[in-house]
Design a protein around this motif. Structure first.
Motif, PDB file in Angstrom:
ATOM      1  N   SER A 109       0.847  -1.186   0.000  1.00 54.51           N
ATOM      2  CA  SER A 109       0.000   0.000   0.000  1.00 54.51           C
ATOM      3  C   SER A 109       0.882   1.235   0.000  1.00 54.51           C
ATOM      4  CB  SER A 109      -0.899   0.014   1.245  1.00 54.51           C
ATOM      5  OG  SER A 109      -1.593   1.245   1.304  1.00 54.51           O
ATOM      6  N   ASP A 110       0.393   2.289  -0.633  1.00 54.42           N
ATOM      7  CA  ASP A 110       1.136   3.543  -0.625  1.00 54.42           C
ATOM      8  C   ASP A 110       0.978   4.243   0.721  1.00 54.42           C
ATOM      9  OD1 ASP A 110       1.699   3.015  -3.219  1.00 54.42           O
ATOM     10  OD2 ASP A 110       0.011   4.204  -4.005  1.00 54.42           O
ATOM     11  N   ARG A 111      -0.134   3.912   1.414  1.00 55.54           N
ATOM     12  CA  ARG A 111      -0.397   4.574   2.685  1.00 55.54           C
ATOM     13  C   ARG A 111       0.112   3.726   3.849  1.00 55.54           C
ATOM     14  NH1 ARG A 111      -6.349   6.678   1.350  1.00 55.54           N
ATOM     15  NH2 ARG A 111      -6.511   4.487   0.779  1.00 55.54           N
ATOM     16  N   THR A 112       0.594   4.388   4.874  1.00 55.06           N
ATOM     17  CA  THR A 112       1.055   3.652   6.047  1.00 55.06           C
ATOM     18  C   THR A 112       0.197   4.030   7.245  1.00 55.06           C
ATOM     19  OG1 THR A 112       2.642   5.377   6.567  1.00 55.06           O
ATOM     20  CG2 THR A 112       3.460   3.519   5.259  1.00 55.06           C
ATOM     21  N   VAL A 113       0.258   3.164   8.239  1.00 65.05           N
ATOM     22  CA  VAL A 113      -0.522   3.364   9.453  1.00 65.05           C
ATOM     23  C   VAL A 113       0.424   3.228  10.634  1.00 65.05           C
ATOM     24  CG1 VAL A 113      -2.303   2.322  10.911  1.00 65.05           C
ATOM     25  CG2 VAL A 113      -2.664   2.504   8.440  1.00 65.05           C
ATOM     26  N   PHE A 128       5.013   0.056  22.218  1.00 63.29           N
ATOM     27  CA  PHE A 128       5.978   0.389  21.171  1.00 63.29           C
ATOM     28  C   PHE A 128       5.240   0.863  19.931  1.00 63.29           C
ATOM     29  CE2 PHE A 128       8.023  -2.873  23.771  1.00 63.29           C
ATOM     30  CZ  PHE A 128       9.232  -2.249  24.084  1.00 63.29           C
ATOM     31  N   GLU A 129       5.794   1.931  19.316  1.00 60.71           N
ATOM     32  CA  GLU A 129       5.155   2.450  18.119  1.00 60.71           C
ATOM     33  C   GLU A 129       5.668   1.707  16.882  1.00 60.71           C
ATOM     34  OE1 GLU A 129       4.056   6.878  18.066  1.00 60.71           O
ATOM     35  OE2 GLU A 129       5.575   6.663  16.483  1.00 60.71           O
ATOM     36  N   VAL A 130       4.793   1.444  15.953  1.00 62.08           N
ATOM     37  CA  VAL A 130       5.211   0.782  14.717  1.00 62.08           C
ATOM     38  C   VAL A 130       4.412   1.341  13.554  1.00 62.08           C
ATOM     39  CG1 VAL A 130       3.603  -1.167  15.044  1.00 62.08           C
ATOM     40  CG2 VAL A 130       5.618  -1.465  13.601  1.00 62.08           C
ATOM     41  N   THR A 131       5.080   1.455  12.398  1.00 62.38           N
ATOM     42  CA  THR A 131       4.423   1.967  11.195  1.00 62.38           C
ATOM     43  C   THR A 131       4.467   0.890  10.124  1.00 62.38           C
ATOM     44  OG1 THR A 131       5.119   4.191  11.763  1.00 62.38           O
ATOM     45  CG2 THR A 131       4.450   3.825   9.476  1.00 62.38           C
ATOM     46  N   VAL A 132       3.299   0.562   9.582  1.00 61.53           N
ATOM     47  CA  VAL A 132       3.206  -0.521   8.597  1.00 61.53           C
ATOM     48  C   VAL A 132       2.292  -0.102   7.460  1.00 61.53           C
ATOM     49  CG1 VAL A 132       3.606  -2.393  10.262  1.00 61.53           C
ATOM     50  CG2 VAL A 132       1.281  -1.541   9.898  1.00 61.53           C
ATOM     51  N   PRO A 133       2.360  -0.801   6.319  1.00 60.91           N
ATOM     52  CA  PRO A 133       1.448  -0.471   5.218  1.00 60.91           C
ATOM     53  C   PRO A 133      -0.006  -0.692   5.631  1.00 60.91           C
ATOM     54  CG  PRO A 133       3.194  -1.955   4.465  1.00 60.91           C
ATOM     55  CD  PRO A 133       3.295  -1.882   5.954  1.00 60.91           C
TER      56      PRO A 133
END
Lengths: 73, 956
Positions: free
Chosen positions: B18-22, B29-34
């Motif tokens: 995905s072009d967008r991440t969440v 713990f913070e995490v950023t994924v598609p």
């Protein structure tokens, strides 16, 4: 190689370039044979052409004059 | 995946694109994924492993086991993390007292219906159920034994729910007593393999995994191993693990079967191979495998392997075992003797598309540097040499344009002359996955191959053309595209030679090329051709995949160019999802071509006429390189019969069985004075050999293979060569016996020489391959990590060249004496001449070649299913059993060529491609009639083979 098979193979190449005008086709045939044929096959083809082998297509016979002459191994 | 012994991280659910991440928070713990990623996978990326049983990252989650429950702030209940997508700002807790209690409750229920025989279980130490019981802290099971699936007897009577273990598959067992009904196998069969052989019968407590047949072997199962890999318990288990126990180390290597080039983890115990497991990091296979690569490696230790060198003066003598030194000295003396008597061009060699790039490079170097000529060829001559010629002429590179990942972006796929589900099964699975997502399929093949209609796959168009009419069909498609204005004019104007295009467009637009005009030739209804052409031109990203049904014709090269024409005319080249993709046969046939195995080309496809390139090698190798093209394989045999070619070194190829017109090959070999066969087994060619040099398997050496997508994959040695030497060492010893003075200590040094001399390989090194896993050539300063898609900005040759493709019918014609057309192909379980697969239990699926004949043709000949029939052509005749099938059209018969007894190539003709001499295997005019048994040739041949394989007992 048998002369029949060699003739057949050379004529196949001529057929592939059949749509091209005479001179371009003759050059294409000669170039193809120069690029892919071992010297003993070329020597045999030249021999056949020079002997006027009747089954060789006229363009192959013509191209045979332009084919690179192999040196003896 | 049962990989707790040798972990290969399992993220629980598939990756999302995905072009967008969440961004979210998990356990603080913070995490950023598609976008679209599951909470489970997001946690795994943080290194937080949420307990799971039914989830694995090769298949979509179903949220059935309820072990992966989590709590999310602000949300009610305890959702399953595998089926819950991430949301912005979400705060997830993976461990709370409530969740812990619930997970223990779930585990307790699972364990209440599971045999607690862990210590003697084949999955002991490698069982996810066992691990999860530990992970959730299960300490006791409150339930008393009641109805269950694992006890053979209950209350003194047979337990009606107990089902016995199914050991029908030669490679794995199915033990229903251990099943937890997690559906992982069912989903793997559907999603990964695309066969849909497994299902679940019954509901609730009665739910059982089923093949729908009486056992695995008689079901639709293709034994790809995906279910075994997905199973978290011992329910589906490799027999090798049951026998040997769990492996203790894994080495990533590359399969030595087909041109897909799957990466595998060879899982070892000491120097014993326990199992081959497809590597998730493999960029060609993405964690999938087929029955050959995953299971059919037993040939490596088969007793038929010859481990000692052997020589004989005459092919009528028995073999005599000798030392390596004696074998090398004998060969060197013979070869030099021939050259003194008959000239330097009287010997040559064949490189192997089964061997590594490094080994192939050395064989051609031996021929060019030490033999002093260019008489080198390779089995690509008989398969994809027209691809080399055709793609080089039109696009500028002798290779496919895409990577296999590209199929994920294709909207229309045209398959012509290929049968991927049998020949390239892992690619076929990836293709089927895309088709199930909605991509459309066009199949041009004389036979109704499995892809035409299968579970959840149906071709939009099947064009069942008459064998030998590829050019007519493709030109008719081009006619439709040009005359209906479906060309991509901007692409053509910008990227292609306009004069040639206009000439071509005028040619294909002629009425005589219309589908209506060519229908009589091809046998394909004109309307279907029109629809297929429109779909290809207008359906979005259109990709062409083709195989030997394209190349192995007298117009093979012309057909390849016709394919390239179609792709250029519709702008379907130079980006993901499109392209021209030859499905190459052998594991390293691309590599062997790249390495200068052709008699007219030095490594990197540079012609021997090129003085600059010759000069570079001359300086490096300190010899004069011949500027004369050498003999191609068929030419070598002709020259042998003619008496001017006397000696040959054949590494890893069985030309007697695999090349056409067996009698001609046999007479060529018989006419030679020194035939050296370097192979694992006494193959058919070895019957005519004077020297036998034992070969090594891919498990026994280091090197690289290059697959059909130009991907250079590492092959890693996992055990010592049983014969004592890797193949590159054997070639080096032979070269040195002839005075070469080579001193390579490791294949990486050979790769360094390749990189230093070949511009497209300039950046390749073992260091780079270890770092990247694999790279696709060109790999150099301009593309330091390789080139997945070629011709992106422009064509390698500059401007794309349209070539006029006149249809010239083959001279192999049917007539009253030979009214049927024979075409040949492969089957999933066997590989080419079968030298390897016949020496594995794969023969359980295919123990003989059969002749497929249409019921109508069978009827008129009085042939019934299973009858012995005589198959005769102008070249020869053989016998085999018939099978009636409407997969072939009336007038067409089909057989495989995996078994030497069949001798299918006794029948095939001597015709070949006009440009490359690639033999016309795919069209032979034949007659079929009932027969009483083996033909005369088969009888004499098998006697001759028996005599030729005698080995004298060792001297002491």
């Amino acid at each position: 190689m048998t002369p029949e098979k060699l003739t057949y193979m050379a004529n196949q190449i001529a057929t592939a370039f059949a749509r091209q005008p005479e001179d371009a086709a003759v050059t294409a045939i000669a170039d193809h044979i120069d690029a892919f044929w071992d010297p003993r096959m070329r020597a045999q083809l030249i021999e056949l052409a020079e002997a006027g082998a009747p089954d060789l297509s006229p363009r192959v016979a013509h191209a045979a004059r332009r084919i690179r002459r192999p040196e003896a191994a | 995946m049962k990989d707790f012994i040798l972990p290969d991280a399992d993220f629980g659910t598939p990756a999302r694109r995905s072009d967008r991440t969440v961004t979210l928070t998990i356990d603080g713990f913070e995490v950023t994924v598609p976008e679209g990623t599951s909470v489970m996978r997001a946690a795994a990326e943080l290194g937080i492993e949420i307990p799971k049983l039914c989830a694995t990252d090769s298949v979509e989650p179903i949220g059935s086991c309820r072990l992966c429950l989590v709590e999310i702030e602000g949300r009610r209940g305890t959702p399953a993390s595998c089926t819950t997508p991430v949301a912005p700002g979400m705060k997830v807790h993976t461990q709370t007292p409530k969740i812990a209690r619930m997970r223990r409750g779930v585990m307790e229920l699972y364990i209440s219906d599971h045999p607690l025989d862990c210590l003697t279980c084949s999955a002991n130490g490698d069982c996810q159920l066992q691990d999860m019981a530990g992970a959730v802290g299960l300490r006791d099971v409150r339930y008393t034994p009641g109805a269950n699936h694992f006890e053979t007897r209950q209350n003194g009577e047979a337990n009606p729910r107990y089902i016995e273990k199914d050991a029908s598959n030669p490679y794995f067992t199915y033990d229903p007593a251990k099943c937890i009904a997690c559906y992982r196998c069912v989903r793997a069969c559907e999603e990964v393999q695309g066969t849909f052989a497994l299902t679940v019968e019954g509901r609730g407590f009665e739910a059982r995994i089923s093949t729908g047949a009486s056992d695995f072997l008689s079901s639709d199962c293709v034994s790809c191993g995906a279910c075994v890999q997905a199973c978290p318990t011992a329910t589906l288990q490799e027999k090798s693990v049951i026998e040997m126990g769990t492996p203790d180390r894994a080495v990533v290597t590359t399969c030595a079967y087909c041109g897909v080039g799957c990466n595998f983890r060879a899982e070892m115990k000491g120097d014993q191979l326990v199992r081959m497991v497809p590597s998730k990091d493999g960029k060609a296979n993405r964690g999938h495998s087929c029955v050959k690569g995953r299971f059919a490696y037993g040939y490596a230790t088969h007793p038929d392997r010859i481990l000692n060198p052997m020589i004989r003066d005459s092919i009528h003598d028995p073999w005599r075992e000798v030392t390596w030194e004696e074998a090398f000295e004998f060969t060197a003396r013979k070869f030099r003797g021939i050259q003194e008597k008959h000239g330097v061009r009287a010997i040559g060699g064949i490189t192997s598309s089964r061997c590594t790039n490094e080994e192939t490079f050395l064989v051609q170097k031996l021929i060019r540097q030490v033999f002093g000529n260019n008489n080198v060829d390779t089995c690509a001559r008989v398969c994809h040499s027209p691809t080399g010629y055709g793609l080089k002429t039109t696009l500028g590179t002798s290779a496919g344009t895409q990577d296999f990942d590209s199929v994920e972006h294709a909207d229309v796929v045209l398959i012509i002359g290929a049968n991927p589900t049998d020949g390239h099964p892992v690619f076929a699975s990836r293709l089927k996955k895309r088709l199930r997502q909605g991509a459309q399929l066009i199949v041009a093949d004389p036979r109704r191959i499995d892809l035409v209609r299968g579970p959840h796959v149906r071709a939009a168009h099947h064009l069942p053309l008459r064998p030998g009419t590829n050019v007519a069909l493709l030109t008719a498609m081009a006619h439709v595209i040009v005359t209906e204005g479906l060309t991509d004019d901007d692409f053509i104007r910008e990227r292609c030679e306009m004069d040639a295009y206009q000439d071509w467009a005028g040619f294909v637009a002629e009425d005589r090329h219309s589908p209506e005009a060519t229908e009589a030739l091809t046998g394909v209804p004109a309307e279907e051709v029109r629809k297929a052409a429109r779909l290809y031109a207008t359906g979005g990203n259109a990709a062409i995949y083709y195989g030997l049904g394209v190349t192995e014709h007298s117009q093979g090269s012309t057909t390849v160019m016709a394919i390239a024409n179609l792709a250029m005319a519709t702008g379907n080249i130079g980006r993901p999802g499109v392209g021209v993709n030859p499905l190459r046969g052998q594991n390293n046939v691309q590599g062997s071509c790249d390495m200068g195995s052709f008699p007219h080309e030095l490594p990197g496809y540079r012609h021997v006429h090129d003085a600059e390139v010759r000069g570079m090698y001359e300086k490096l190798w300190n010899v004069t390189i011949s500027d004369e093209p050498g003999l191609r394989i068929p030419n070598m045999l002709d020259a042998a019969v003619h008496g001017t070619f006397k000696g040959i070194y054949i590494q890893g190829e069985d030309i007697l069985q695999s090349d056409p017109d067996t009698k001609h090959v046999a007479s060529g070999l018989a006419a030679m004075e020194c035939v050296v066969v370097h192979d694992l087994f006494l193959n058919e060619t070895a019957n005519y050999a004077h020297v036998f040099l034992p070969g090594s398997t891919f498990l026994e050496k280091d090197g690289t293979f290059t697959n059909a997508e130009r991907r250079i994959n590492r092959v890693r040695r996992v055990m010592a060569p049983l014969n004592g030497f890797a193949d590159w060492e054997v070639t080096q010893h032979l070269a040195n016996a002839m005075g070469a003075g080579w001193s390579y200590a490791h294949p990486s040094e050979i790769m360094a020489e390749i990189a230093a001399t070949t511009p497209t390989f300039a950046g390749v090194s073992y260091g780079l391959l270890d770092r990247e896993g694999s790279v696709q050539w060109p790999c150099n300063d301009a593309a330091p990590t390789g080139t997945p898609v070629m011709h992106e900005g422009g064509f390698v040759r500059g401007k794309g060249l349209f070539v006029v493709t006149d249809y010239v019918p083959t001279d192999e014609r049917t007539g009253p004496r030979y009214p049927l057309l024979l075409t040949t192909g492969r089957i999933l379980s066997q590989y080419n001449v079968g030298a390897q697969t016949r020496r594995t239990q794969n023969s359980i699926w295919h123990d003989e070649d059969r002749l497929e004949i249409h019921p109508h043709d069978a009827e008129t000949r009085g042939i019934a299913e299973g009858d012995w029939v005589r198959l005769a052509s102008r070249s020869g005749e053989t016998t085999l059993r018939a099978t009636l099938s409407d997969r072939v059209s009336p007038g067409v018969v089909y057989t495989t060529f995996h078994h030497p007894e069949t001798q299918a190539n006794v029948v095939t003709s001597d015709f070949s491609d006009w440009a490359t001499n690639c033999p016309e295997y795919k069209v032979t005019a034949v007659q079929v009639a009932l027969s009483n048994g083996p033909s005369e040739w088969q009888k004499t041949y098998s006697e001759r083979a028996r005599a030729a394989r005698r080995i004298l007992p060792a001297a002491e």
